[in-house]
Design a protein around this motif. Structure first.
Motif, PDB file in Angstrom:
ATOM      1  N   MET A  69      -5.053 -20.468  -6.236  1.00 18.65           N
ATOM      2  CA  MET A  69      -3.727 -19.678  -7.229  1.00 18.65           C
ATOM      3  C   MET A  69      -3.915 -19.794  -8.512  1.00 18.65           C
ATOM      4  O   MET A  69      -3.963 -19.889  -8.870  1.00 18.65           O
ATOM      5  N   VAL A  70      -3.756 -21.445  -8.841  1.00 18.67           N
ATOM      6  CA  VAL A  70      -4.270 -22.084  -9.901  1.00 18.67           C
ATOM      7  C   VAL A  70      -4.714 -20.864 -10.660  1.00 18.67           C
ATOM      8  O   VAL A  70      -5.802 -21.017 -10.725  1.00 18.67           O
ATOM      9  N   GLY A  71      -4.853 -20.820 -12.426  1.00 13.15           N
ATOM     10  CA  GLY A  71      -5.266 -20.699 -12.946  1.00 13.15           C
ATOM     11  C   GLY A  71      -5.905 -18.561 -12.733  1.00 13.15           C
ATOM     12  O   GLY A  71      -6.703 -18.184 -13.466  1.00 13.15           O
ATOM     13  N   GLN A  72      -5.611 -18.211 -11.798  1.00 11.66           N
ATOM     14  CA  GLN A  72      -6.082 -16.617 -11.722  1.00 11.66           C
ATOM     15  C   GLN A  72      -4.268 -16.037 -12.096  1.00 11.66           C
ATOM     16  O   GLN A  72      -3.273 -16.200 -12.629  1.00 11.66           O
ATOM     17  N   PRO A  73      -4.414 -14.896 -12.182  1.00 14.33           N
ATOM     18  CA  PRO A  73      -3.252 -14.289 -12.756  1.00 14.33           C
ATOM     19  C   PRO A  73      -2.276 -13.844 -12.457  1.00 14.33           C
ATOM     20  O   PRO A  73      -2.545 -13.956 -10.600  1.00 14.33           O
ATOM     21  N   LEU A  74      -1.177 -14.131 -12.038  1.00 14.16           N
ATOM     22  CA  LEU A  74      -0.008 -13.366 -11.095  1.00 14.16           C
ATOM     23  C   LEU A  74      -0.382 -12.397 -10.589  1.00 14.16           C
ATOM     24  O   LEU A  74       0.528 -11.919  -9.668  1.00 14.16           O
ATOM     25  N   ASP A  75      -0.748 -11.020 -10.621  1.00 13.66           N
ATOM     26  CA  ASP A  75      -1.628  -9.509 -10.431  1.00 13.66           C
ATOM     27  C   ASP A  75      -1.577 -10.348  -8.849  1.00 13.66           C
ATOM     28  O   ASP A  75      -1.366  -9.722  -7.947  1.00 13.66           O
ATOM     29  N   LEU A  76      -2.109 -11.225  -8.623  1.00  7.19           N
ATOM     30  CA  LEU A  76      -3.267 -11.714  -7.329  1.00  7.19           C
ATOM     31  C   LEU A  76      -1.702 -11.676  -6.334  1.00  7.19           C
ATOM     32  O   LEU A  76      -2.339 -11.724  -5.041  1.00  7.19           O
ATOM     33  N   LEU A  77      -1.317 -12.204  -6.495  1.00 11.54           N
ATOM     34  CA  LEU A  77       0.075 -12.317  -5.734  1.00 11.54           C
ATOM     35  C   LEU A  77       0.577 -11.125  -5.818  1.00 11.54           C
ATOM     36  O   LEU A  77       1.884 -10.763  -4.348  1.00 11.54           O
ATOM     37  N   LEU A  78       1.027 -10.361  -6.224  1.00 12.02           N
ATOM     38  CA  LEU A  78       1.364  -8.950  -5.994  1.00 12.02           C
ATOM     39  C   LEU A  78       0.931  -7.983  -4.802  1.00 12.02           C
ATOM     40  O   LEU A  78      -0.531  -7.917  -4.792  1.00 12.02           O
ATOM     41  N   PRO A  79       1.728  -6.996  -4.431  1.00  7.67           N
ATOM     42  CA  PRO A  79       0.483  -6.410  -3.619  1.00  7.67           C
ATOM     43  C   PRO A  79       0.108  -5.243  -4.324  1.00  7.67           C
ATOM     44  O   PRO A  79       0.548  -4.711  -5.170  1.00  7.67           O
ATOM     45  N   GLU A  80      -1.432  -4.764  -3.660  1.00  5.37           N
ATOM     46  CA  GLU A  80      -2.032  -3.942  -4.055  1.00  5.37           C
ATOM     47  C   GLU A  80      -1.253  -2.829  -4.677  1.00  5.37           C
ATOM     48  O   GLU A  80      -1.627  -2.096  -6.141  1.00  5.37           O
ATOM     49  N   ARG A  81      -0.345  -1.717  -4.696  1.00  5.01           N
ATOM     50  CA  ARG A  81       0.393  -1.133  -4.275  1.00  5.01           C
ATOM     51  C   ARG A  81       1.575  -1.114  -5.911  1.00  5.01           C
ATOM     52  O   ARG A  81       1.475   0.121  -6.537  1.00  5.01           O
ATOM     53  N   HIS A  82       1.899  -2.082  -6.054  1.00  5.68           N
ATOM     54  CA  HIS A  82       2.513  -2.260  -7.071  1.00  5.68           C
ATOM     55  C   HIS A  82       1.859  -3.249  -8.320  1.00  5.68           C
ATOM     56  O   HIS A  82       2.319  -3.317  -9.741  1.00  5.68           O
ATOM     57  N   ARG A  83       0.373  -3.558  -8.272  1.00  6.05           N
ATOM     58  CA  ARG A  83      -0.119  -4.006  -9.057  1.00  6.05           C
ATOM     59  C   ARG A  83       0.187  -3.314 -11.027  1.00  6.05           C
ATOM     60  O   ARG A  83       0.694  -4.062 -11.605  1.00  6.05           O
ATOM     61  N   ALA A  84      -0.176  -1.896 -10.597  1.00  3.03           N
ATOM     62  CA  ALA A  84       0.140  -1.000 -11.614  1.00  3.03           C
ATOM     63  C   ALA A  84       1.237  -1.155 -12.539  1.00  3.03           C
ATOM     64  O   ALA A  84       1.502  -0.682 -13.651  1.00  3.03           O
ATOM     65  N   GLU A  85       1.972  -1.042 -11.059  1.00  4.44           N
ATOM     66  CA  GLU A  85       3.305  -1.274 -12.783  1.00  4.44           C
ATOM     67  C   GLU A  85       3.796  -2.315 -13.100  1.00  4.44           C
ATOM     68  O   GLU A  85       4.616  -1.944 -13.889  1.00  4.44           O
ATOM     69  N   HIS A  86       3.060  -3.650 -12.129  1.00  4.57           N
ATOM     70  CA  HIS A  86       3.683  -5.295 -12.830  1.00  4.57           C
ATOM     71  C   HIS A  86       2.250  -4.951 -14.538  1.00  4.57           C
ATOM     72  O   HIS A  86       3.110  -5.746 -15.057  1.00  4.57           O
TER      73      HIS A  86
END
Length: 86
Positions: A69-86
């Motif tokens: 996880m370290v170094g990755q974008p926070l979006d990695l931890l968001l459910p796929e369906r909510h990534r666009a909103e983030h």
């Protein structure tokens, strides 16, 4: 005389710096212990929204080891369906 005074000031400043560094190290160790033992998931990000710290509870919650996880974008931890909103 002047050299001795400057040497004494340098010694005093050096001792103060050593005390400050020791206090900083102790504070960092205390914070790491608190974060590491927290029951809740803790994830911190930098100004670019990249993950910089993950505790053991976050590893369990998200199902990824901290190293992945370290170094990755926070979006990695968001459910796929909510990534666009983030």
């Amino acid at each position: 005389p002047e050299t001795e005074r400057l040497a004494a000031e340098l010694a005093t400043a050096t001792a103060g710096l050593r005390r400050a560094n020791a206090a900083l190290a102790a504070g960092e160790a205390r914070l790491a212990a608190i974060i590491g033992s927290a029951m809740d998931a803790i994830v911190t990000v930098d100004e670019t929204q990249r993950i910089v710290l993950v505790n053991a509870a976050a590893e369990r919650a998200f199902g990824h080891p901290a190293a992945a996880m370290v170094g990755q974008p926070l979006d990695l931890l968001l459910p796929e369906r909510h990534r666009a909103e983030h």
